[in-house]
Design a protein around this motif. Structure first.
Motif, short mmCIF file in Angstrom:
data_model
loop_
_atom_site.label_atom_id
_atom_site.label_comp_id
_atom_site.label_asym_id
_atom_site.label_seq_id
_atom_site.Cartn_x
_atom_site.Cartn_y
_atom_site.Cartn_z
N LEU A 127 0.85 -1.31 0.13
CA LEU A 127 -0.11 -0.11 0.01
C LEU A 127 0.78 1.11 -0.07
O LEU A 127 1.75 1.28 0.45
CB LEU A 127 -1.06 0.40 1.27
N SER B 142 -7.53 4.16 8.07
CA SER B 142 -7.89 2.93 8.40
C SER B 142 -8.44 2.10 7.29
O SER B 142 -9.05 2.71 6.34
CB SER B 142 -8.80 2.67 9.78
N LEU B 143 -8.38 0.64 7.16
CA LEU B 143 -8.66 -0.25 6.25
C LEU B 143 -9.55 -1.33 6.89
O LEU B 143 -9.39 -1.86 7.90
CB LEU B 143 -7.48 -0.79 5.61
N GLN C 175 -13.03 -0.96 2.27
CA GLN C 175 -13.17 0.30 2.68
C GLN C 175 -11.65 0.86 3.37
O GLN C 175 -11.00 0.44 3.93
CB GLN C 175 -14.29 0.61 3.91
N VAL C 176 -11.35 2.01 2.70
CA VAL C 176 -10.29 2.84 3.30
C VAL C 176 -10.89 4.22 3.51
O VAL C 176 -11.58 5.05 2.75
CB VAL C 176 -9.29 3.01 2.07
N CYS D 195 -2.75 0.51 -4.06
CA CYS D 195 -2.34 -0.64 -3.63
C CYS D 195 -2.00 -1.62 -4.71
O CYS D 195 -2.95 -1.67 -5.90
CB CYS D 195 -3.63 -1.31 -2.75
#
Length: 259
Positions: A175, A188-189, A227-228, A244
């Motif tokens: 990433l 956050s992921l 979701q990022v 990514c």
């Protein structure tokens, strides 16, 4: 996914690493077109861009006329993903007599010159690499990029960056994130409500993946929510980009093996 490590190109390979530049006026758009090696294919392992302020240049990469690798990202996130690593685990290929086009927009209030270099494998190297995979009974890994871009107002919390999953299963390996105000941004992921990365500062993500691949790669299923989330803890608006490096999961990979 089987991965050939420490690949050595054959002696007849050509050290072909093309570079092109374009000058963009303030607010202007332009493009850079990179061909393969004439009538032969070319396997790209690294994209190395440069501009004075890469956070102010937005880039899309279109491969072989119709496939977008990524769209509308800060050029700085491409720089982040490639600058410290040897290159992609497996190259993406510019087919013979085709091209890789970088569509560029300069949002700066000053003129900028953008230069992009490609580092990769010529036809001889690609042929050897494909043959090695054939000998171990595996197709060559296919790279795919997951990406997203967001503009965050001051104090924005957990804004979804709009990263879209692929229509096939992919395995995320590295990433990178960029921002014009990196010290203010956290991220956050989650994959299908499973937390992959708790909230950390953008620079922590870049430090983790700068020179190394994921300690434990994770699978993003076809069309599965990925979701990022990004937050802006600063007092000024901030642009944020996410990129990514992932690979198509081969259906035969019941027991992944690295060679």
């Amino acid at each position: 996914m089987k991965i050939v490590k420490n690949f050595i190109p054959p002696t007849e390979s050509t050290p072909f690493n093309p570079a092109k530049a374009v000058q963009l006026q303030a607010g202007a758009s332009g493009h850079i077109m990179m061909n393969g090696m004439g009538g032969e294919s070319f396997g790209v392992r690294k994209i190395l861009p440069y501009a004075l302020d890469m956070n102010k240049v937005f880039v899309s990469a279109r491969l072989n006329e119709d496939l977008y690798l990524f769209r509308d990202l800060q050029l700085s996130v491409v720089h982040r993903l490639f600058r410290h690593i040897d290159g992609l685990l497996a190259p993406f290929i510019i087919q013979k007599s085709n091209s890789l086009v970088f569509e560029l927009t300069n949002t700066h209030n000053a003129v900028q010159t953008v230069n992009i270099q490609l580092v990769g494998y010529d036809h001889y190297s690609l042929t050897k690499l494909i043959n090695i995979y054939s000998e171990i009974g595996s197709p060559m890994p296919q790279p795919r990029f997951l990406y997203g871009q967001a503009t965050l107002v001051p104090g924005a919390v957990n804004i979804d960056m709009g990263v879209k999953a692929k229509s096939i299963d992919v395995e995320a390996r590295r990433l990178a994130m960029s921002s014009d105000r990196p010290g203010d941004i956290t991220a956050s992921l989650k994959v299908y409500n499973t937390t992959i990365r708790n909230e950390v500062y953008l620079e922590q993500i870049n430090d983790e993946f700068g020179q190394f691949y994921a300690n434990v790669p994770f699978i993003i299923g076809s069309n599965m929510p990925f979701q990022v989330y990004a937050s802006n803890k600063g007092a000024q608006q901030a642009g944020v980009s996410f990129l990514c490096e992932s690979y198509v999961v081969q259906k035969s990979d019941a027991n992944p093996l690295e060679v």
